[in-house]
Design an enzyme around this catalytic site. Sequence first.
Site: not given
Ligand code: DX5
Ligand code: ZN
Length: 214
Positions: A6, A31, A33, A35, A64, A66, A135, A140, A173-175
């Site tokens: 990301s 990836h 993001d 927003m 992605h 958002m 997710m 965010g 996606d996420g963590g």
């Molecule tokens: C969060 C994004 C993710 C995020 C992932 O809203 O969609 O793509 O950047 O980052 P990590 O891997 O640090 O959670």
């Molecule tokens: Zn993402």
Amino acid sequence: MLIAPSLLSCDFSKFGAEIKRMDAAGADYMHLDVMDGHFVPNLTFGAPVIKYVRPFTDKVFDVHLMISEPLKYIDDFCDAGADLITFHIESDSDPVETIKKIKSRGVKAGVVLKPNTPAKEAFEYLDMIDLVLVMTVEPGFGGQSFMADMLPKIRELKSEIDSRSLNVLIEADGGIGAGNIALCREAGVDVAVAGTAVFKADDPAKAIAQLKSL
Ligand code: DX5
Ligand code: ZN
């Protein structure tokens, strides 16, 4: 397992070089993001920026969205060079219309589910899409903790996709990092997004190789 760094965690003063660095490190997808400060409480970048960094790699641009009204901007992201566009089914745009619009441009389409949205909400779109993104944090921000309670949802999607013999990938996606990627794989994830785990590593190539091996 495909790894999608990301770029939200990159150094934006050298966005193009960061993409090249991830390409060299073995990233499968980039990836990106997007927003809008409305669908999620954060702002990033839009189609013009994606267009500028498009020439820095031939890897898949995984965009992605958002944003509250994805349908309005599909043409812009296709023109900018997206290979895959995912949008939230919780957004204000009609999902079927949005999928059709993306596909009409010859771009791959996917729907995204926020943590509180059940797997079932995606079932009616599975035969129209290429990928479903689950997710594993509230969208965010990067750097949040992986929600292990999303694993049953991933399994439910996987078994629905398999039972209907569909060719739909599952992305999470996420963590995601070394501590949980094996759980993701076991649940049925095909593409893992990783921001912090790749960008905060001393050696991103090693980090990506490790994630793949796990
Ligand atoms: C969060 C994004 C993710 C995020 C992932 O809203 O969609 O793509 O950047 O980052 P990590 O891997 O640090 O959670
Ligand atoms: Zn993402």
